[in-house]
Design an enzyme around this catalytic site. Structure first.
Site, PDB file in Angstrom:
ATOM      1  CG  HIS A 226      -2.039   0.916   1.211  1.00  0.00           C
ATOM      2  ND1 HIS A 226      -2.205   1.903   2.156  1.00  0.00           N
ATOM      3  CD2 HIS A 226      -3.091   1.042   0.356  1.00  0.00           C
ATOM      4  CE1 HIS A 226      -3.294   2.587   1.900  1.00  0.00           C
ATOM      5  NE2 HIS A 226      -3.859   2.094   0.816  1.00  0.00           N
ATOM      6  CE  LYS A 228      -1.294   4.834  -1.557  1.00  0.00           C
ATOM      7  NZ  LYS A 228      -1.907   4.365  -0.300  1.00  0.00           N
ATOM      8  CG  ASP A 233      18.560  12.329  -9.931  1.00  0.00           C
ATOM      9  OD1 ASP A 233      18.496  11.238 -10.535  1.00  0.00           O
ATOM     10  OD2 ASP A 233      18.508  13.430 -10.508  1.00  0.00           O
ATOM     11  CG  HIS A 405      -7.394   8.560   0.158  1.00  0.00           C
ATOM     12  ND1 HIS A 405      -6.076   8.385  -0.228  1.00  0.00           N
ATOM     13  CD2 HIS A 405      -7.914   7.305   0.269  1.00  0.00           C
ATOM     14  CE1 HIS A 405      -5.820   7.104  -0.377  1.00  0.00           C
ATOM     15  NE2 HIS A 405      -6.913   6.418  -0.073  1.00  0.00           N
ATOM     16  CE  LYS A 407      -4.042   6.800   2.758  1.00  0.00           C
ATOM     17  NZ  LYS A 407      -5.362   6.333   2.870  1.00  0.00           N
ATOM     18  CG  ASP A 412       0.492  18.051  22.754  1.00  0.00           C
ATOM     19  OD1 ASP A 412      -0.749  18.158  22.807  1.00  0.00           O
ATOM     20  OD2 ASP A 412       1.149  17.352  23.560  1.00  0.00           O
TER      21      ASP A 412
END
Length: 487
Positions: A226, A228, A233, A405, A407, A412
């Site tokens: 999952h 990404k 370079d 979507h 995440k 604090d």
């Protein structure tokens, strides 16, 4: 006729008992958690035979397998760096750019030991929350590549934005840039064979994670990559929630505007992304990269930035749930505020209890989820868990301007995490995930400000509105929650 019915009933009872006993034996031997075991047992009792087949396909235990292997050269170098840094933290001799971040030494050490993640603090981060901006920035950086491009996405497709990416990669490969493209076999199942052929003919190396002989059936369907990750370079990295597809630019009417969070990273944290990609690539391609250490280089200048960061990976190949435990440490450390954005909120008991304790202790806990479901059972299970937290003072909001979507968790105004991991059991236990844990007040406050902007496009789920939901919704929540450990 009567004897036939009796015989048929007798055979069915034997089949049912055999299915139940055999299934219980296998699940017990694999030592899954009690809640997961009960969920599978319930499913197989309700759907005997078929449930067992689903179990064989979707619930293999791979935690004891050595899936990702370092070369001896890499292992020696990487462990020496980790051990040297560990001693500095244990001896309290490490010099922080921001002295207040020394309060999180225990968390840094935790990720150092459990996740083999080193801490760097010469990083710079750009926060990306819009799909058009994400692909514009990504494509600009890809076009600048001189040496190599490493790309791993869970989802890539045969649509407009995907072909824009493929065209850039093919052009860079023709220029002599080494291009490696890694996709998940199930997430990229809609890519045509012709597309793969064209990519390879252009000089691009292509690999699929946990592939199967069958395009739509995979014996490891539950264990997906999952992550990404993009590394260019060895100097620029990308990590976050956006995959590659037209829906991420708001072109899908079902979802509308797509609200996500992605990071563009420069600095030594890119080394962590590079290591993760190379390990995933080696597993998927079955090729050992010669002189792979050539892909690890320090930042061009120590003045790239001053942000502290660790790249943390987790997956079902380990008995440790590194990212989840990192979330728990963040929640436990909170004194004032916790904000969470996630498309799926199906926590296990440890996360649920940590949030309850934080809220009752006076911490302002706020959770934002989407109002548009993309997986119905997950959606109603999410509402069930949100309902539990409302009783303890947690505030929850539904994002109304499309699909959320993102995440993200921030604590604090100092500590935050962004990556690919949702707040659900699937992400914690079953998927291969990667998150950036960020120790920086400026970055965290930017994420907090974005959360506040998103709140203007939200409706709050109050205790009153949740209590007065319809009986139909209550039934959906109850059924969905029963199966939440295997969703």
């Amino acid at each position: 006729m009567e004897n036939f019915v009796i015989t048929l009933s007798y055979n069915y009872v034997l089949f049912f008992l055999f299915n139940l006993i055999f299934t219980a034996l296998i699940i017990t031997l694999e030592r899954k958690s009690p809640t997961t075991t009960l969920a599978w047992l319930l499913f197989m009792i309700m759907v005997p035979g078929i449930g067992f087949i689903f179990y064989l396909i979707f619930s293999q235990n791979i935690s004891k397998r050595k899936i990702f292997k370092y070369t001896s050269e890499e292992s020696k170098l990487y462990k020496s760096i980790l051990n040297e840094q560990r001693k500095e933290f244990e001896n309290h001799s490490f010099k922080f750019n921001d002295k207040s971040m020394a309060n999180y030494t225990d968390m840094i050490l935790f990720h150092n030991k459990l996740s083999e993640s080193f801490y760097s603090q010469n990083n710079d981060i750009d926060i990306i929350t819009d799909g058009k901006q994400k692909f514009q920035v990504l494509f600009e950086e890809l076009k600048k590549a001189k040496n190599h491009i490493h790309i791993a996405y869970y989802i890539m497709k045969n649509d407009t934005i995907s072909y824009e990416l493929y065209d850039i990669l093919k052009q860079k490969a023709r220029e002599g840039v080494k291009v490696r493209l890694l996709g998940d076999h199930i997430g990229c199942r809609h890519i045509k064979s012709k597309t793969y052929k064209e990519l390879k003919e252009a000089g691009i190396e292509v690999a699929l994670f946990f592939p199967s002989r069958f395009k739509l059936i995979n014996s490891k369907a539950n264990y997906r990559n999952h992550r990404k990750i993009v590394v260019i370079d060895g100097e620029v990295g990308f990590l976050g929630g956006f995959n590659v597809g037209d829906e991420y630019l708001g072109r899908n009417k079902r979802f509308g505007y797509w609200r996500d969070t992605h990071l563009k990273i420069r600095g030594d944290a890119v080394v962590g992304l590079q290591m993760r990609f190379l390990l995933d690539w080696r597993n998927a391609s079955k090729k050992s990269l010669e002189s792979s250490l050539d892909y690890f280089k320090k930042s061009p200048s120590p003045s790239v930035g001053k942000i502290g960061m660790q790249i943390v990976s987790s997956g079902p190949d380990s008995i440790n749930e590194q990212i989840k435990h990192g979330f728990i440490k963040m929640i436990s450390s909170a004194k004032k505020s916790i904000i969470i954005q996630t498309p799926y909120f199906i926590p296990d008991e440890s996360i649920l209890e940590a949030l309850k304790i934080a809220s009752v202790s006076g911490v302002d806990v706020r959770i934002m989820i989407p109002n548009k479901p993309d997986h119905m059972f997950v959606y109603w299970a999410t509402y069930s868990y949100i309902g539990d937290l409302l009783k303890y003072g947690v505030r929850a909001f539904t994002y109304e301007n499309g699909f959320l979507h993102s995440k993200m968790i921030a604590v604090d105004g100092k500590l935050s995490s962004v990556g690919t991991c949702n707040f659900d059991i699937r992400s914690f236990k079953l998927n291969f995930e990667a998150n950036a844990f960020i120790y920086d007040r400026q970055t965290t406050r930017k994420l907090e400000r974005q959360f506040s902007k998103d709140l203007l496009l939200c409706n709050e789920i109050t205790k009153e509105s949740y209590t007065h939901r319809s009986q139909r919704i209550k039934t959906r929540e109850t059924i969905s929650r029963l199966f939440s450990p295997i969703l």
